[in-house]
Design a protein around this motif. Structure first.
Motif, PDB file in Angstrom:
ATOM      1  N   ARG A 172       0.848  -1.194   0.000  1.00 31.20           N
ATOM      2  CA  ARG A 172       0.000   0.000   0.000  1.00 31.20           C
ATOM      3  C   ARG A 172       0.883   1.242   0.000  1.00 31.20           C
ATOM      4  O   ARG A 172       2.017   1.213   0.444  1.00 31.20           O
ATOM      5  CB  ARG A 172      -0.899   0.030   1.238  1.00 31.20           C
ATOM      6  N   THR A 173       0.305   2.350  -0.463  1.00 30.27           N
ATOM      7  CA  THR A 173       0.985   3.633  -0.360  1.00 30.27           C
ATOM      8  C   THR A 173       0.795   4.170   1.051  1.00 30.27           C
ATOM      9  O   THR A 173      -0.077   3.705   1.791  1.00 30.27           O
ATOM     10  CB  THR A 173       0.414   4.661  -1.356  1.00 30.27           C
ATOM     11  N   ILE A 174       1.571   5.160   1.399  1.00 32.43           N
ATOM     12  CA  ILE A 174       1.424   5.753   2.740  1.00 32.43           C
ATOM     13  C   ILE A 174       0.028   6.350   2.913  1.00 32.43           C
ATOM     14  O   ILE A 174      -0.581   6.236   3.977  1.00 32.43           O
ATOM     15  CB  ILE A 174       2.546   6.781   3.037  1.00 32.43           C
ATOM     16  N   ASP A 175      -0.527   6.944   1.866  1.00 26.89           N
ATOM     17  CA  ASP A 175      -1.884   7.498   1.952  1.00 26.89           C
ATOM     18  C   ASP A 175      -2.924   6.402   2.159  1.00 26.89           C
ATOM     19  O   ASP A 175      -3.880   6.576   2.917  1.00 26.89           O
ATOM     20  CB  ASP A 175      -2.213   8.311   0.705  1.00 26.89           C
ATOM     21  N   GLU A 176      -2.745   5.256   1.484  1.00 27.53           N
ATOM     22  CA  GLU A 176      -3.679   4.142   1.669  1.00 27.53           C
ATOM     23  C   GLU A 176      -3.576   3.586   3.082  1.00 27.53           C
ATOM     24  O   GLU A 176      -4.604   3.243   3.687  1.00 27.53           O
ATOM     25  CB  GLU A 176      -3.382   3.038   0.644  1.00 27.53           C
ATOM     26  N   ILE A 177      -2.375   3.506   3.622  1.00 33.25           N
ATOM     27  CA  ILE A 177      -2.190   3.020   4.988  1.00 33.25           C
ATOM     28  C   ILE A 177      -2.869   3.962   5.981  1.00 33.25           C
ATOM     29  O   ILE A 177      -3.595   3.526   6.883  1.00 33.25           O
ATOM     30  CB  ILE A 177      -0.696   2.860   5.317  1.00 33.25           C
ATOM     31  N   ARG A 178      -2.655   5.250   5.811  1.00 32.52           N
ATOM     32  CA  ARG A 178      -3.250   6.238   6.728  1.00 32.52           C
ATOM     33  C   ARG A 178      -4.772   6.225   6.678  1.00 32.52           C
ATOM     34  O   ARG A 178      -5.437   6.419   7.685  1.00 32.52           O
ATOM     35  CB  ARG A 178      -2.747   7.631   6.377  1.00 32.52           C
ATOM     36  N   ALA A 179      -5.329   6.013   5.495  1.00 27.56           N
ATOM     37  CA  ALA A 179      -6.780   6.092   5.319  1.00 27.56           C
ATOM     38  C   ALA A 179      -7.497   4.764   5.569  1.00 27.56           C
ATOM     39  O   ALA A 179      -8.730   4.738   5.619  1.00 27.56           O
ATOM     40  CB  ALA A 179      -7.100   6.584   3.905  1.00 27.56           C
ATOM     41  N   TRP A 180      -6.761   3.683   5.745  1.00 24.68           N
ATOM     42  CA  TRP A 180      -7.353   2.342   5.815  1.00 24.68           C
ATOM     43  C   TRP A 180      -8.526   2.254   6.781  1.00 24.68           C
ATOM     44  O   TRP A 180      -9.575   1.706   6.452  1.00 24.68           O
ATOM     45  CB  TRP A 180      -6.281   1.324   6.192  1.00 24.68           C
ATOM     46  N   ARG A 181      -8.388   2.794   7.970  1.00 24.05           N
ATOM     47  CA  ARG A 181      -9.471   2.679   8.968  1.00 24.05           C
ATOM     48  C   ARG A 181     -10.717   3.463   8.578  1.00 24.05           C
ATOM     49  O   ARG A 181     -11.803   3.158   9.065  1.00 24.05           O
ATOM     50  CB  ARG A 181      -8.978   3.122  10.341  1.00 24.05           C
TER      51      ARG A 181
END
Length: 55
Positions: A13-22
């Protein structure tokens, strides 16, 4: 994070996808999981260089 792809080398995942996952609903998470599978295929096929500069 891979400096070549910008993806996490463990989960793709990208850092943005990781941050937004929840915040993603189930459909959003499923979409990301499908994108991740595409990324894994790209890496496995050698179309993208792996982190560290090797194919």
């Amino acid at each position: 994070m891979s400096t070549i792809t910008g993806w996490c080398e463990g989960c793709y995942r990208t850092i943005d996808e990781i941050r937004a996952w929840r915040r993603f609903d189930d459909d959003g998470k499923q979409t990301i999981l499908e994108v991740i599978e595409d990324r894994r295929r790209e890496i496995a096929s050698g179309r993208l260089a792996r982190a560290g500069g090797t194919a």
